[in-house]
Motif scaffolding. Structure first.
Motif, PDB file in Angstrom:
ATOM      1  N   LEU A  76     -14.309  -2.478   5.989  1.00 11.96           N
ATOM      2  CA  LEU A  76     -14.517  -1.764   4.740  1.00 11.96           C
ATOM      3  C   LEU A  76     -14.289  -0.284   4.931  1.00 11.96           C
ATOM      4  CD1 LEU A  76     -15.466  -1.707   1.792  1.00 11.96           C
ATOM      5  CD2 LEU A  76     -17.815  -1.518   2.627  1.00 11.96           C
ATOM      6  N   ALA A  77     -14.738   0.226   6.059  1.00  7.76           N
ATOM      7  CA  ALA A  77     -14.566   1.652   6.329  1.00  7.76           C
ATOM      8  C   ALA A  77     -13.096   2.029   6.342  1.00  7.76           C
ATOM      9  CB  ALA A  77     -15.207   2.002   7.673  1.00  7.76           C
ATOM     10  N   PHE A  78     -12.279   1.243   7.009  1.00  9.84           N
ATOM     11  CA  PHE A  78     -10.872   1.601   7.120  1.00  9.84           C
ATOM     12  C   PHE A  78     -10.082   1.304   5.851  1.00  9.84           C
ATOM     13  CE2 PHE A  78     -11.985   1.634  11.576  1.00  9.84           C
ATOM     14  CZ  PHE A  78     -11.308   2.755  12.007  1.00  9.84           C
ATOM     15  N   SER A  79     -10.505   0.339   5.078  1.00  9.64           N
ATOM     16  CA  SER A  79      -9.786   0.054   3.844  1.00  9.64           C
ATOM     17  C   SER A  79     -10.138   1.035   2.747  1.00  9.64           C
ATOM     18  CB  SER A  79     -10.092  -1.372   3.373  1.00  9.64           C
ATOM     19  OG  SER A  79     -11.468  -1.519   3.068  1.00  9.64           O
ATOM     20  N   ALA A  80     -11.358   1.580   2.792  1.00  7.34           N
ATOM     21  CA  ALA A  80     -11.808   2.484   1.740  1.00  7.34           C
ATOM     22  C   ALA A  80     -11.478   3.934   2.040  1.00  7.34           C
ATOM     23  CB  ALA A  80     -13.324   2.347   1.551  1.00  7.34           C
ATOM     24  N   ALA A  81     -11.219   4.248   3.299  1.00  9.42           N
ATOM     25  CA  ALA A  81     -11.025   5.640   3.673  1.00  9.42           C
ATOM     26  C   ALA A  81      -9.631   6.137   3.319  1.00  9.42           C
ATOM     27  CB  ALA A  81     -11.257   5.795   5.176  1.00  9.42           C
ATOM     28  N   SER A  82      -9.538   7.445   3.150  1.00  8.70           N
ATOM     29  CA  SER A  82      -8.256   8.086   2.885  1.00  8.70           C
ATOM     30  C   SER A  82      -7.909   8.991   4.042  1.00  8.70           C
ATOM     31  CB  SER A  82      -8.317   8.903   1.587  1.00  8.70           C
ATOM     32  OG  SER A  82      -9.307   9.895   1.670  1.00  8.70           O
ATOM     33  N   VAL A  83      -6.618   9.158   4.292  1.00  2.00           N
ATOM     34  CA  VAL A  83      -6.166   9.953   5.426  1.00  2.00           C
ATOM     35  C   VAL A  83      -5.781  11.346   4.960  1.00  2.00           C
ATOM     36  CG1 VAL A  83      -4.457  10.128   7.261  1.00  2.00           C
ATOM     37  CG2 VAL A  83      -5.340   7.888   6.603  1.00  2.00           C
ATOM     38  N   VAL A  84      -6.259  12.352   5.662  1.00  2.00           N
ATOM     39  CA  VAL A  84      -5.895  13.731   5.378  1.00  2.00           C
ATOM     40  C   VAL A  84      -5.155  14.269   6.583  1.00  2.00           C
ATOM     41  CG1 VAL A  84      -6.761  16.047   4.938  1.00  2.00           C
ATOM     42  CG2 VAL A  84      -7.850  14.094   3.845  1.00  2.00           C
ATOM     43  N   LEU A  85      -3.927  14.690   6.387  1.00  2.00           N
ATOM     44  CA  LEU A  85      -3.141  15.224   7.482  1.00  2.00           C
ATOM     45  C   LEU A  85      -3.504  16.676   7.724  1.00  2.00           C
ATOM     46  CD1 LEU A  85       0.353  13.682   6.720  1.00  2.00           C
ATOM     47  CD2 LEU A  85      -1.469  12.791   8.164  1.00  2.00           C
ATOM     48  N   SER A 111     -10.237  11.532  10.661  1.00  3.35           N
ATOM     49  CA  SER A 111      -9.578  11.893   9.409  1.00  3.35           C
ATOM     50  C   SER A 111      -9.599  10.765   8.387  1.00  3.35           C
ATOM     51  CB  SER A 111      -8.126  12.318   9.680  1.00  3.35           C
ATOM     52  OG  SER A 111      -7.359  11.237  10.171  1.00  3.35           O
ATOM     53  N   LEU A 112      -9.858   9.540   8.833  1.00  2.00           N
ATOM     54  CA  LEU A 112      -9.934   8.419   7.902  1.00  2.00           C
ATOM     55  C   LEU A 112     -11.093   8.562   6.927  1.00  2.00           C
ATOM     56  CD1 LEU A 112      -9.228   5.517  10.414  1.00  2.00           C
ATOM     57  CD2 LEU A 112      -7.687   6.339   8.640  1.00  2.00           C
ATOM     58  N   PHE A 113     -12.049   9.402   7.266  1.00  2.00           N
ATOM     59  CA  PHE A 113     -13.231   9.573   6.424  1.00  2.00           C
ATOM     60  C   PHE A 113     -13.261  10.927   5.725  1.00  2.00           C
ATOM     61  CE2 PHE A 113     -14.121   6.833  10.053  1.00  2.00           C
ATOM     62  CZ  PHE A 113     -14.455   5.660   9.400  1.00  2.00           C
ATOM     63  N   VAL A 114     -12.137  11.634   5.744  1.00  2.00           N
ATOM     64  CA  VAL A 114     -12.048  12.956   5.133  1.00  2.00           C
ATOM     65  C   VAL A 114     -11.207  12.877   3.870  1.00  2.00           C
ATOM     66  CG1 VAL A 114     -11.306  15.341   5.448  1.00  2.00           C
ATOM     67  CG2 VAL A 114     -12.269  14.078   7.378  1.00  2.00           C
ATOM     68  N   LYS A 115     -11.742  13.385   2.768  1.00  2.37           N
ATOM     69  CA  LYS A 115     -11.001  13.422   1.506  1.00  2.37           C
ATOM     70  C   LYS A 115     -10.196  14.711   1.386  1.00  2.37           C
ATOM     71  CE  LYS A 115     -12.971  12.067  -2.282  1.00  2.37           C
ATOM     72  NZ  LYS A 115     -13.963  11.960  -3.380  1.00  2.37           N
ATOM     73  N   SER A 116     -10.818  15.842   1.676  1.00  2.00           N
ATOM     74  CA  SER A 116     -10.131  17.133   1.591  1.00  2.00           C
ATOM     75  C   SER A 116     -10.911  18.158   2.392  1.00  2.00           C
ATOM     76  CB  SER A 116      -9.992  17.591   0.138  1.00  2.00           C
ATOM     77  OG  SER A 116     -11.269  17.808  -0.447  1.00  2.00           O
ATOM     78  N   CYS A 117     -10.217  19.194   2.841  1.00  7.81           N
ATOM     79  CA  CYS A 117     -10.833  20.263   3.617  1.00  7.81           C
ATOM     80  C   CYS A 117     -10.481  21.613   3.009  1.00  7.81           C
ATOM     81  CB  CYS A 117     -10.361  20.230   5.070  1.00  7.81           C
ATOM     82  SG  CYS A 117     -10.938  18.802   6.014  1.00  7.81           S
TER      83      CYS A 117
END
Length: 297
Positions: A8-17, A181-187
């Motif tokens: 669930l963590a990896f499917s719900a998370a978004s990647v921020v480069l 970064s999988l758990f970061v939306k924006s910085c």
């Protein structure tokens, strides 16, 4: 529960480069990277504990002291943020906006253990980049606490083993960041660039697979010069790396002998130690719980 929570963590998370990495890594860069991870961990505990009160933990089947210990861990992470921010002063990295899958106290507990393992391994991997011995000593002091956190969550809360093996796995900044970064939306745009190279994410179809099991891999196929490169899964287990082939339909067989929290990434080589130049994906992690056992003659 572990498998469901982590998937669930990896499917719900978004990647921020992140921004391009500095050409030469300094001690300040390493501290900013460490602070980035500590911000994430501190926010993780703060959000979970604000969402789940003592009754929620009790309803999930935990004894009352479990939440109290998590409160203490959260205080440790907040203190790490304060300490590193003070050391960096005006150059301190600011907290980001995060996306944690906090569906239940048990999902929170299942995710806390590998996140602590990532923190532990990140400090080990960054040690070789630090030139100031005082900074290295301070980092070692934090590292040992992160390892104690992971051991307590794994053994006392999740009832797994209290360690992975005789060695923990070092993760390079790029490797650790690819998970964080999988758990970061924006910085904040004002945050300094981190000493990392970014990679597309990798997801396993099972977060707690059996040895010898055929597991599916979800990843972005390489482009350019790496498009025709063969792909392998590198399983980082302590100080060693074990490789498995990736089939044409994106599956691999889990190697035998893996124990505890193991990190995995796609690579274009099947020997030696993978580097940022040979990696084809970011890192993920899998859990291989093991019972207490002894070898008898």
């Amino acid at each position: 529960m572990f498998c469901k929570a982590i998937l669930l963590a990896f499917s719900a998370a978004s990647v921020v480069l992140g921004a391009p990495a500095p050409a030469q890594v300094t001690d300040t860069d390493v501290l900013q990277f460490a602070l980035t991870l500590e911000h994430l961990e501190s926010a993780f505990y703060a959000q979970a504990l604000a969402k789940f009160d003592a009754q929620a933990f009790a309803d999930a089947g935990f004894p009352d002291w479990v939440r109290g210990r998590f409160v203490q861990i959260g205080e440790h992470e907040a203190e790490h943020v304060k300490f590193l921010s003070g050391a960096l002063g005006a150059a301190a990295t600011q907290a980001c906006e995060y996306n944690f899958p906090l569906d239940s106290p048990r999902a929170f507990a299942a995710l806390s253990m590998p996140l602590e393992d990532v923190g532990d391994s990140a400090y080990i991997g960054a040690a070789q980049l630090v030139s100031d011995k005082g900074v290295l000593t301070d980092a070692a002091s934090i590292l040992s606490v992160e390892a104690r956190h992971a051991a307590w969550v794994s053994s006392a809360v999740l009832k797994f083993q209290g360690w992975n093996g005789p060695f923990d796995s070092p993760l390079s900044p790029s490797a650790a960041f690819s998970i964080a970064s999988l758990f970061v939306k924006s910085c904040p745009a004002s945050n300094p660039p981190l000493p990392v190279k970014t990679f597309p994410p990798l997801t396993l179809s099972e977060a707690a697979p059996a040895h010898g099991a055929l597991v599916g891999l979800t990843f972005t196929k390489p482009t350019g010069a790496q498009a025709s490169a063969p792909a392998f899964v590198a399983w980082f287990d302590g100080l060693g790396v074990v490789f498995s082939n990736v089939t044409a339909d994106g599956q691999t067989v889990v190697p035998p002998g893996l124990e505890g929290t193991v990190f995995a990434a796609l690579t274009s080589v099947d020997s030696g130690m993978p580097t940022d130049d040979t990696l084809l994906s970011g890192f993920t992690f899998a859990q291989f719980p093991f019972d207490s056992h002894v070898d008898t003659p």
